[in-house]
Design a protein around this motif. Structure first.
Motif, short mmCIF file in Angstrom:
data_model
loop_
_atom_site.label_atom_id
_atom_site.label_comp_id
_atom_site.label_asym_id
_atom_site.label_seq_id
_atom_site.Cartn_x
_atom_site.Cartn_y
_atom_site.Cartn_z
N TYR A 188 43.04 30.26 10.37
CA TYR A 188 43.19 28.87 9.90
C TYR A 188 41.88 28.09 10.06
O TYR A 188 41.55 27.23 9.24
CB TYR A 188 44.30 28.15 10.69
CG TYR A 188 45.70 28.57 10.34
CD1 TYR A 188 45.94 29.57 9.39
CD2 TYR A 188 46.80 27.99 10.97
CE1 TYR A 188 47.24 29.97 9.09
CE2 TYR A 188 48.10 28.37 10.67
CZ TYR A 188 48.31 29.37 9.73
OH TYR A 188 49.58 29.75 9.44
N ILE A 189 41.16 28.39 11.13
CA ILE A 189 39.88 27.71 11.36
C ILE A 189 38.89 28.12 10.27
O ILE A 189 38.22 27.27 9.67
CB ILE A 189 39.28 28.09 12.74
CG1 ILE A 189 40.29 27.84 13.86
CG2 ILE A 189 37.94 27.38 12.98
CD1 ILE A 189 40.20 26.56 14.59
N TRP A 190 38.81 29.42 10.00
CA TRP A 190 37.89 29.91 8.97
C TRP A 190 38.26 29.34 7.60
O TRP A 190 37.38 28.96 6.83
CB TRP A 190 37.89 31.45 8.93
CG TRP A 190 37.26 32.03 10.14
CD1 TRP A 190 37.86 32.74 11.13
CD2 TRP A 190 35.89 31.89 10.54
NE1 TRP A 190 36.97 33.07 12.12
CE2 TRP A 190 35.75 32.56 11.78
CE3 TRP A 190 34.77 31.27 9.98
CZ2 TRP A 190 34.54 32.63 12.45
CZ3 TRP A 190 33.56 31.34 10.65
CH2 TRP A 190 33.45 32.01 11.86
N TYR A 191 39.55 29.32 7.34
CA TYR A 191 40.04 28.79 6.06
C TYR A 191 39.57 27.33 5.90
O TYR A 191 39.07 26.92 4.85
CB TYR A 191 41.57 28.89 6.05
CG TYR A 191 42.29 27.97 5.08
CD1 TYR A 191 42.29 28.23 3.72
CD2 TYR A 191 42.97 26.84 5.55
CE1 TYR A 191 42.96 27.38 2.84
CE2 TYR A 191 43.64 26.00 4.68
CZ TYR A 191 43.63 26.27 3.33
OH TYR A 191 44.28 25.44 2.46
N THR A 244 43.39 27.01 -1.60
CA THR A 244 44.57 27.34 -0.79
C THR A 244 45.28 28.56 -1.39
O THR A 244 45.68 29.48 -0.67
CB THR A 244 45.53 26.13 -0.73
OG1 THR A 244 44.80 25.02 -0.24
CG2 THR A 244 46.71 26.39 0.18
N LYS A 245 45.38 28.56 -2.71
CA LYS A 245 46.02 29.69 -3.39
C LYS A 245 45.22 30.98 -3.15
O LYS A 245 45.77 32.03 -2.87
CB LYS A 245 46.10 29.37 -4.89
CG LYS A 245 46.68 30.46 -5.77
CD LYS A 245 48.18 30.33 -5.87
CE LYS A 245 48.76 31.33 -6.86
NZ LYS A 245 49.36 32.47 -6.21
N LEU A 246 43.90 30.86 -3.26
CA LEU A 246 43.06 32.04 -3.11
C LEU A 246 42.96 32.54 -1.66
O LEU A 246 43.00 33.74 -1.41
CB LEU A 246 41.63 31.73 -3.59
CG LEU A 246 41.42 31.59 -5.10
CD1 LEU A 246 40.00 31.13 -5.39
CD2 LEU A 246 41.68 32.92 -5.80
N LEU A 247 42.86 31.60 -0.73
CA LEU A 247 42.58 32.00 0.65
C LEU A 247 43.82 32.25 1.51
O LEU A 247 43.74 32.94 2.51
CB LEU A 247 41.70 30.94 1.34
CG LEU A 247 40.31 30.72 0.74
CD1 LEU A 247 39.66 29.48 1.32
CD2 LEU A 247 39.43 31.93 1.00
#
Lengths: 249, 258
Positions: A188-191, A244-247
């Motif tokens: 989540y941090i990386w995202y 968001t969709k991609l990651l």
């Protein structure tokens, strides 16, 4: 027909970016400006990031307590939900929307004023690549400082929730602390950081484009500043969906 | 020397400059004069390269600006100094840093050498003791002088001045005119001044090009203006009663000599 104008504008934006991403005339001057921009765009934004994050973190915690607390759901879920909201959306997307207003308008009005007072023409006449000289340090500075701002926002947001647990007894401190650590997913941090890097580029480049292409006087500088904030905000929202969709899928 | 050959410039189908040809000489103050909207600024920006003409040639000592490579253009630009209407000093830099800026970007001089050269240029424009001030802290006349100092920092071969006297009082205007004229002679520069200040025309106009509605209407010196029978020129230059009286006085004097 209605697509021609936006396409032409996008073409001009790409051409500007081509000038921006070239080798600086003087690396020493680039680094000097880079450090100045880090301070101006990043360090100067810490206060607003901290203030907003603490209050939003506190509000999210209160809302979670009021809306999801039930005998069926463990109390620590409040901390967990607060953390995930902050990590996944608030500290990257919403914080970047706020920075689009503060930093974006600052960049657009600074470059726009330089345009209308012929300072950019003066650079061009001297043979300096004005786009590279003025814009590249801003983009580099914001892109490199944004992860720090995002992480700082996460911490201060969680601290806001902590203050709620300390001062209101809506949730115990122990449960809140347990909740923000429970089922933690490092990704989540990386995202959040990946998203913020893209948003930082959008904010700085779009604002620079609008400032660089100002024609007229003070009124047009104000309009360019407003336009840059509107366009970067819309782009951030659209890219948020896409990323968001991609990651996350 | 700068030669302009058959320059035409159109914006959205509207022609602003109509087939302009003119010569601008080294060591002389070359003036482009004309009413607002006559195309002076467009012509100057075309000569400098800020605007690309629709057709024509701009020759800097025989080299066509429009056909130069990127590196050649960059080299040529380092030989150009420009004084803008609003001075165009960099707000975030001090007076000394403004003058040092082109030296920092285009030379390999040490900080000490750059400072020495910048201080020399500031001294040349009679501006001492303002080194550490920012542009917003000095007067309009001082800003113009700093801009001249910055423009001559690299010893340019060509100097462009876009309405150097706008917004200045008559005394300061005179000082700026004299300074530009002196520097032009001292460094044998090709200086082009864009102006509609009649005091400048009468004071330093050694080669004057008069533009009217985008056409080159007249060429001559400040002395030729008094004897010209060009109607548009006379309407422009002698629009005020003061200059009408000056003209009558000069012509009477000339007749007296004859």
């Amino acid at each position: 027909m209605f697509l021609i104008k936006p396409l032409a504008q996008f073409g001009r934006y790409l051409m500007l970016m081509r000038s921006v991403f070239s080798i600086p005339d003087r690396w020493s001057e680039f680094f000097r400006r880079y450090i100045t921009e880090i301070y101006k765009l990043g360090i100067d934004s810490i206060a607003i990031v901290a203030t907003i994050s603490i209050f939003i973190g506190a509000v999210i915690t209160i809302q979670m307590v009021l809306n999801i607390m039930s005998p069926m759901i463990p109390a620590y879920a409040v901390g967990l939900a607060t953390r995930d909201v902050l990590l996944l959306e608030f500290s990257s997307s919403i914080m970047c929307l706020i920075l689009a207003g503060k930093v974006g308008s600052n960049i657009a009005s600074e470059i726009g004023t330089m345009r209308v007072t012929e300072q950019i023409d003066a650079l061009d006449i001297m043979g300096v690549n004005s786009a590279n000289y003025l814009i590249l340090p801003k983009i580099a500075a914001l892109v490199s400082i944004i992860p720090i701002l995002v992480i700082f926002s996460m911490f201060t947001g969680l601290f806001g929730g902590f203050l709620v647990s300390v001062f209101t007894q809506m949730i115990t401190v122990t449960k809140y602390i347990y909740g923000i650590q429970a089922m933690f997913n490092e990704y989540y941090i990386w995202y959040s950081i990946i998203k913020s890097l893209v948003f930082a580029f959008v904010i700085s480049s779009v604002a620079s484009y609008y400032g660089y292409n100002v024609k007229g006087g003070a009124l047009e500088v104000g309009k360019a500043s407003t336009d840059s904030v509107v366009i970067s905000s819309v782009m951030i929202l659209m890219l948020d969906v896409l990323l968001t969709k991609l990651l996350m899928q | 020397m700068i030669e302009v050959r058959n320059v035409i410039k159109s914006f959205d189908g509207k022609t602003i400059l109509h087939d302009i040809s003119a010569d601008f000489y080294a060591g002389k103050t070359n003036l482009i004069i004309g009413q607002s909207g006559s195309g002076k600024t467009v012509l100057m920006k075309s000569i400098v390269g800020l605007i690309v003409p629709t057709s024509g040639q701009i020759l800097y000592d025989g080299k066509d600006l429009l056909t130069l490579s990127h590196n050649e253009t960059r080299l040529l630009r380092s030989e150009i100094g420009m004084l803008f209407q609003g001075s165009a000093l960099f707000d975030s830099l001090t007076v000394l840093e403004n003058v040092m800026f082109p030296l920092k970007m285009f030379t390999h001089k040490t900080l000490k050498e750059r400072t020495k050269r910048a201080e020399f240029c500031l001294e040349r424009v009679n501006l001492k003791g303002a080194d550490k001030l920012f542009p917003s802290e000095i007067s309009g006349g001082m800003q113009k002088r700093v801009a001249i100092a910055r423009a001559i920092a690299l010893n340019p071969k060509y100097l462009f001045c876009d309405e150097p006297n706008s917004g200045l009082d008559p005394k300061t205007s005179l000082l700026i005119d004299e300074l530009v004229s002196d520097i032009t002679k001292e460094y044998n520069m090709t200086t082009i001044i864009n102006t509609h200040d009649m005091n400048s025309v009468m004071g330093i106009g050694e080669n004057i090009i008069f533009l009217n509605k985008g056409h080159k209407e007249w060429v001559g010196t400040k002395d030729d203006i008094f004897t010209s029978d060009n109607e548009a020129l006379n309407n422009f230059v002698f629009a005020s009663n003061l200059f009408k009286e000056v003209k009558e006085y000069v012509l009477t004097q000339k007749q007296g000599h004859l």
